[in-house]
Design an enzyme around this catalytic site. Structure first.
Site, PDB file in Angstrom:
ATOM      1  N   SER A   1       0.858  -1.187   0.000  1.00 12.44           N
ATOM      2  CA  SER A   1       0.000   0.000   0.000  1.00 12.44           C
ATOM      3  C   SER A   1       0.887   1.227   0.000  1.00 12.44           C
ATOM      4  O   SER A   1       2.077   1.153   0.326  1.00 12.44           O
ATOM      5  CB  SER A   1      -0.884   0.000   1.256  1.00 12.44           C
ATOM      6  OG  SER A   1      -1.496   1.251   1.467  1.00 12.44           O
TER       7      SER A   1
ATOM      8  N   TYR B   1      -2.263  -0.707  10.222  1.00  7.97           N
ATOM      9  CA  TYR B   1      -2.225  -0.954   8.772  1.00  7.97           C
ATOM     10  C   TYR B   1      -0.827  -0.699   8.213  1.00  7.97           C
ATOM     11  O   TYR B   1      -0.302  -1.509   7.444  1.00  7.97           O
ATOM     12  CB  TYR B   1      -3.253  -0.057   8.089  1.00  7.97           C
ATOM     13  CG  TYR B   1      -3.451  -0.326   6.623  1.00  7.97           C
ATOM     14  CD1 TYR B   1      -4.034  -1.512   6.182  1.00  7.97           C
ATOM     15  CD2 TYR B   1      -3.073   0.615   5.664  1.00  7.97           C
ATOM     16  CE1 TYR B   1      -4.236  -1.757   4.833  1.00  7.97           C
ATOM     17  CE2 TYR B   1      -3.262   0.378   4.314  1.00  7.97           C
ATOM     18  CZ  TYR B   1      -3.847  -0.803   3.906  1.00  7.97           C
ATOM     19  OH  TYR B   1      -4.037  -1.047   2.565  1.00  7.97           O
TER      20      TYR B   1
END
Length: 265
Positions: free
Chosen positions: A141, A154
């Protein structure tokens, strides 16, 4: 991409929705053989049936379970004796204030986002070594490149995925095993369902997957998109003063958004 994916045996995790489903669609259109894996049996069956392709195979798989990932890899490799590309794509989001983060949430995010990748690699890499080559595609990501406030859990998971890919691409380079790490910014997928809205800068999933598959066909080591986010990340990484200013402003903005909207954007 030409005929790069034709007849290649591919595994895609998280294939019942979002980027995973679009990967399956585009790979099938490119005449690849696709083993679609997802933990949600009903959604996976609907996704597979909706594609209407004989070269698509649905395999219910919980990527947090080592034995299930092993079975998935073995089934795909048994199709014609090899596994050409593994898309370690399954993942969940994780944006929230630190005071809301629980130990159970840490375990859930790391189990799916990190251990799901580790399990795939553990069983795919030896197989690819034995067959003389292959390609691993790990979905990290933008949060794997830039440590972003309110995404502690995350970022931890996706930074680890990025590090694994960067290490392995050098370690496996002389064995004809290519490693591509994917760094998306916001993409219009169900990952934003919990927030109740999609960020204004999110790009369509079709565009995202086209970028990914083009990079994979070129055997690129990293694909960062969209372009504006790539340049932003580069600036944040390169200029400490800019990073300090931007991240502090972002933290304050997200705090205000949580207080007024109940979400970070």
């Amino acid at each position: 991409m030409d005929n790069y994916f034709q007849d290649k045996v591919c595994v895609v995790t998280g294939a019942a929705s979002g980027i995973g489903l679009q990967l399956a669609k585009d790979l099938l259109a490119a005449r690849a053989v696709v083993f679609m894996a997802d933990v949600n049996a009903d959604n996976l069956a609907r996704a597979r049936d909706g594609l209407g392709r004989d070269n698509a195979y649905a395999v219910v798989t919980d990527v947090t379970k080592e034995e299930q990932v092993h079975a998935l890899i073995e089934r795909a490799a048994g199709h014609n004796g090899r596994l050409d590309i593994l898309f370690n794509n399954a993942g969940i989001g994780g944006t929230m204030p630190w005071e809301d983060v629980t130990l159970d949430f840490w375990r859930r995010v790391l189990d799916i986002n990190l251990w799901g990748v580790i399990h795939g690699l553990h069983y795919a890499v030896p197989l690819m070594r034995k067959q003389g080559g292959g390609h691993i595609v790990n979905t990290s990501s933008m949060a794997g490149l830039v440590n972003i406030p309110y995404q502690t859990v995350y970022c931890a998971s996706k930074t680890a995925v990025a590090a694994i890919g960067e290490c392995l691409r050098f370690e496996l380079a002389d064995e004809n095993i290519h490693v591509t790490t994917v760094y998306p910014a916001n993409v219009t997928t169900p990952i934003f369902a919990e927030a109740g809205a999609v960020p204004d800068d999110a790009i369509p999933v079709e565009e995202a997957v086209n970028i990914i598959l083009d990079a994979v066909s070129r055997q690129e080591s990293a694909v960062i998109f969209p372009e504006g986010s790539r340049l932003w990340a580069k600036s944040v990484q390169a200029v400490p003063e800019f990073r300090e200013k931007v991240m502090l402003e972002l933290a304050r903005e997200r705090r205000r958004n949580y207080q007024t909207k109940g979400r970070y954007f």
